[in-house]
Design a protein around this motif. Structure first.
Motif, PDB file in Angstrom:
ATOM      1  N   TYR A  41      47.649 -63.201  11.060  1.00  0.00           N
ATOM      2  CA  TYR A  41      47.655 -63.972  12.297  1.00  0.00           C
ATOM      3  C   TYR A  41      46.441 -63.537  13.112  1.00  0.00           C
ATOM      4  CZ  TYR A  41      48.968 -66.195  16.618  1.00  0.00           C
ATOM      5  OH  TYR A  41      48.970 -66.996  17.732  1.00  0.00           O
ATOM      6  N   THR A  42      45.815 -64.496  13.784  1.00  0.00           N
ATOM      7  CA  THR A  42      44.647 -64.204  14.601  1.00  0.00           C
ATOM      8  C   THR A  42      45.005 -64.349  16.077  1.00  0.00           C
ATOM      9  OG1 THR A  42      43.184 -64.975  12.847  1.00  0.00           O
ATOM     10  CG2 THR A  42      42.249 -64.840  15.055  1.00  0.00           C
ATOM     11  N   PHE A  43      44.930 -63.235  16.799  1.00  0.00           N
ATOM     12  CA  PHE A  43      45.141 -63.228  18.244  1.00  0.00           C
ATOM     13  C   PHE A  43      43.814 -63.582  18.902  1.00  0.00           C
ATOM     14  CE2 PHE A  43      48.484 -60.399  16.752  1.00  0.00           C
ATOM     15  CZ  PHE A  43      49.575 -60.793  17.512  1.00  0.00           C
ATOM     16  N   LEU A  63      33.833 -54.607  25.453  1.00  0.00           N
ATOM     17  CA  LEU A  63      33.614 -53.857  24.232  1.00  0.00           C
ATOM     18  C   LEU A  63      34.953 -53.313  23.745  1.00  0.00           C
ATOM     19  CD1 LEU A  63      31.524 -52.741  22.246  1.00  0.00           C
ATOM     20  CD2 LEU A  63      31.475 -50.675  23.627  1.00  0.00           C
ATOM     21  N   ILE A  64      35.355 -53.734  22.556  1.00  0.00           N
ATOM     22  CA  ILE A  64      36.589 -53.217  21.959  1.00  0.00           C
ATOM     23  C   ILE A  64      36.209 -51.945  21.207  1.00  0.00           C
ATOM     24  CG2 ILE A  64      38.453 -53.637  20.332  1.00  0.00           C
ATOM     25  CD1 ILE A  64      38.244 -56.607  21.056  1.00  0.00           C
ATOM     26  N   PRO A  71      44.186 -54.379  11.051  1.00  0.00           N
ATOM     27  CA  PRO A  71      43.481 -55.251  11.993  1.00  0.00           C
ATOM     28  C   PRO A  71      41.993 -55.375  11.661  1.00  0.00           C
ATOM     29  CG  PRO A  71      43.611 -53.056  12.909  1.00  0.00           C
ATOM     30  CD  PRO A  71      44.278 -53.007  11.544  1.00  0.00           C
ATOM     31  N   SER A  72      41.386 -56.474  12.095  1.00  0.00           N
ATOM     32  CA  SER A  72      39.928 -56.596  12.096  1.00  0.00           C
ATOM     33  C   SER A  72      39.550 -57.182  13.454  1.00  0.00           C
ATOM     34  CB  SER A  72      39.428 -57.454  10.939  1.00  0.00           C
ATOM     35  OG  SER A  72      39.861 -58.777  11.068  1.00  0.00           O
ATOM     36  N   PHE A  73      38.468 -56.672  14.026  1.00  0.00           N
ATOM     37  CA  PHE A  73      38.111 -57.046  15.394  1.00  0.00           C
ATOM     38  C   PHE A  73      36.597 -57.040  15.556  1.00  0.00           C
ATOM     39  CE2 PHE A  73      38.624 -52.506  15.143  1.00  0.00           C
ATOM     40  CZ  PHE A  73      37.608 -51.977  15.922  1.00  0.00           C
ATOM     41  N   PRO A  74      36.092 -57.715  16.591  1.00  0.00           N
ATOM     42  CA  PRO A  74      34.640 -57.773  16.797  1.00  0.00           C
ATOM     43  C   PRO A  74      34.093 -56.417  17.239  1.00  0.00           C
ATOM     44  CG  PRO A  74      35.786 -58.915  18.578  1.00  0.00           C
ATOM     45  CD  PRO A  74      36.822 -58.512  17.572  1.00  0.00           C
ATOM     46  N   LYS A  75      32.996 -56.011  16.630  1.00  0.00           N
ATOM     47  CA  LYS A  75      32.357 -54.737  16.994  1.00  0.00           C
ATOM     48  C   LYS A  75      31.282 -54.939  18.063  1.00  0.00           C
ATOM     49  CE  LYS A  75      34.557 -52.774  13.479  1.00  0.00           C
ATOM     50  NZ  LYS A  75      35.553 -53.708  13.081  1.00  0.00           N
ATOM     51  N   SER A 110      38.382 -62.793  18.716  1.00  0.00           N
ATOM     52  CA  SER A 110      39.687 -62.763  18.056  1.00  0.00           C
ATOM     53  C   SER A 110      39.904 -61.439  17.341  1.00  0.00           C
ATOM     54  CB  SER A 110      39.810 -63.926  17.074  1.00  0.00           C
ATOM     55  OG  SER A 110      38.817 -63.828  16.072  1.00  0.00           O
ATOM     56  N   ILE A 111      41.171 -61.107  17.208  1.00  0.00           N
ATOM     57  CA  ILE A 111      41.595 -59.937  16.451  1.00  0.00           C
ATOM     58  C   ILE A 111      42.554 -60.437  15.382  1.00  0.00           C
ATOM     59  CG2 ILE A 111      42.860 -57.758  16.525  1.00  0.00           C
ATOM     60  CD1 ILE A 111      41.889 -57.478  19.437  1.00  0.00           C
ATOM     61  N   LYS A 112      42.166 -60.259  14.121  1.00  0.00           N
ATOM     62  CA  LYS A 112      42.991 -60.705  13.006  1.00  0.00           C
ATOM     63  C   LYS A 112      43.852 -59.533  12.538  1.00  0.00           C
ATOM     64  CE  LYS A 112      42.745 -62.718   8.388  1.00  0.00           C
ATOM     65  NZ  LYS A 112      41.836 -63.177   7.321  1.00  0.00           N
ATOM     66  N   VAL A 113      45.148 -59.793  12.398  1.00  0.00           N
ATOM     67  CA  VAL A 113      46.094 -58.773  11.953  1.00  0.00           C
ATOM     68  C   VAL A 113      46.747 -59.251  10.663  1.00  0.00           C
ATOM     69  CG1 VAL A 113      48.168 -57.478  12.555  1.00  0.00           C
ATOM     70  CG2 VAL A 113      46.532 -58.074  14.341  1.00  0.00           C
ATOM     71  N   THR A 114      46.655 -58.433   9.620  1.00  0.00           N
ATOM     72  CA  THR A 114      47.266 -58.754   8.332  1.00  0.00           C
ATOM     73  C   THR A 114      48.435 -57.812   8.103  1.00  0.00           C
ATOM     74  OG1 THR A 114      45.153 -59.515   7.470  1.00  0.00           O
ATOM     75  CG2 THR A 114      46.855 -58.989   5.852  1.00  0.00           C
ATOM     76  N   PHE A 115      49.588 -58.390   7.762  1.00  0.00           N
ATOM     77  CA  PHE A 115      50.812 -57.625   7.511  1.00  0.00           C
ATOM     78  C   PHE A 115      51.176 -57.739   6.035  1.00  0.00           C
ATOM     79  CE2 PHE A 115      55.564 -57.848   7.274  1.00  0.00           C
ATOM     80  CZ  PHE A 115      55.816 -56.504   7.484  1.00  0.00           C
ATOM     81  N   ALA A 116      51.335 -56.597   5.376  1.00  0.00           N
ATOM     82  CA  ALA A 116      51.751 -56.558   3.971  1.00  0.00           C
ATOM     83  C   ALA A 116      53.229 -56.180   3.940  1.00  0.00           C
ATOM     84  CB  ALA A 116      50.921 -55.548   3.196  1.00  0.00           C
ATOM     85  N   SER A 117      54.070 -57.096   3.471  1.00  0.00           N
ATOM     86  CA  SER A 117      55.519 -56.870   3.511  1.00  0.00           C
ATOM     87  C   SER A 117      56.047 -56.098   2.299  1.00  0.00           C
ATOM     88  CB  SER A 117      56.261 -58.197   3.645  1.00  0.00           C
ATOM     89  OG  SER A 117      56.077 -58.983   2.494  1.00  0.00           O
TER      90      SER A 117
END
Length: 159
Positions: free
Chosen positions: A76-78, A89-90, A102-106, A116-123
């Motif tokens: 999901y991308t927040f 600055l994150i 998570p992946s986020f802009p540097k 945006s901040i993309k969050v990947t969940f592995a179930s």
């Protein structure tokens, strides 16, 4: 112990410490941020000027994936906007579980720009109701925002 050997050992130990400290300082100084990006308006009185700071405004701070089959990977991308008056600055995005990445802009996000901040969940290995926190640390005041993802993980049998 022979005093000459003792002093030689002490000299070599001290020299080694100076060399190792010097190399780590050089590494850290290359990763430092420009002073104009980081602005801390906090004062002892609490009356600091926050009007020129960046403001991170998320469209939403929580997402529910609903039911997931155990083993699925979902993302999901927040989305957010810098609604402040200086570069956002994150510094870090951390999660409460290794199953969430998570992946986020540097690069700095300019005032008015979106990011945006993309969050990947592995179930895989998860079961039942899952709620994971994602902590966003930035140069805003307050400097942290908590994002949340939720899911109901069911096994292939349906429970």
């Amino acid at each position: 112990m022979n005093p000459r050997i003792f002093f030689l050992f002490l000299f070599l130990l001290t020299g080694g410490l100076f060399i190792s400290c010097g190399s780590s300082l050089d590494k850290n100084s290359q990763e430092s941020l420009p002073a104009d990006i980081v602005n801390n308006p906090n004062t002892a009185s609490g009356q600091g000027d926050k009007s020129t700071l960046p403001v991170i405004t998320f469209v939403e701070t929580e997402h529910d994936f609903g039911k997931l089959l155990q083993g699925e990977n979902v993302s999901y991308t927040f989305k957010f906007t810098n609604t402040g008056k200086s570069d956002l600055l994150i510094a870090e995005v951390s999660t409460s579980c290794g199953c969430t990445v998570p992946s986020f802009p540097k690069a700095p996000v300019k005032p008015g720009e979106e990011g945006s901040i993309k969050v990947t969940f592995a179930s895989k290995g998860q079961k039942g109701f899952q709620s994971k926190n994602v902590l966003v640390v930035s140069n805003t005041q307050p400097n942290t925002v908590v994002l949340r993802i939720k899911a109901q993980v069911v096994s292939a049998g349906g429970n």
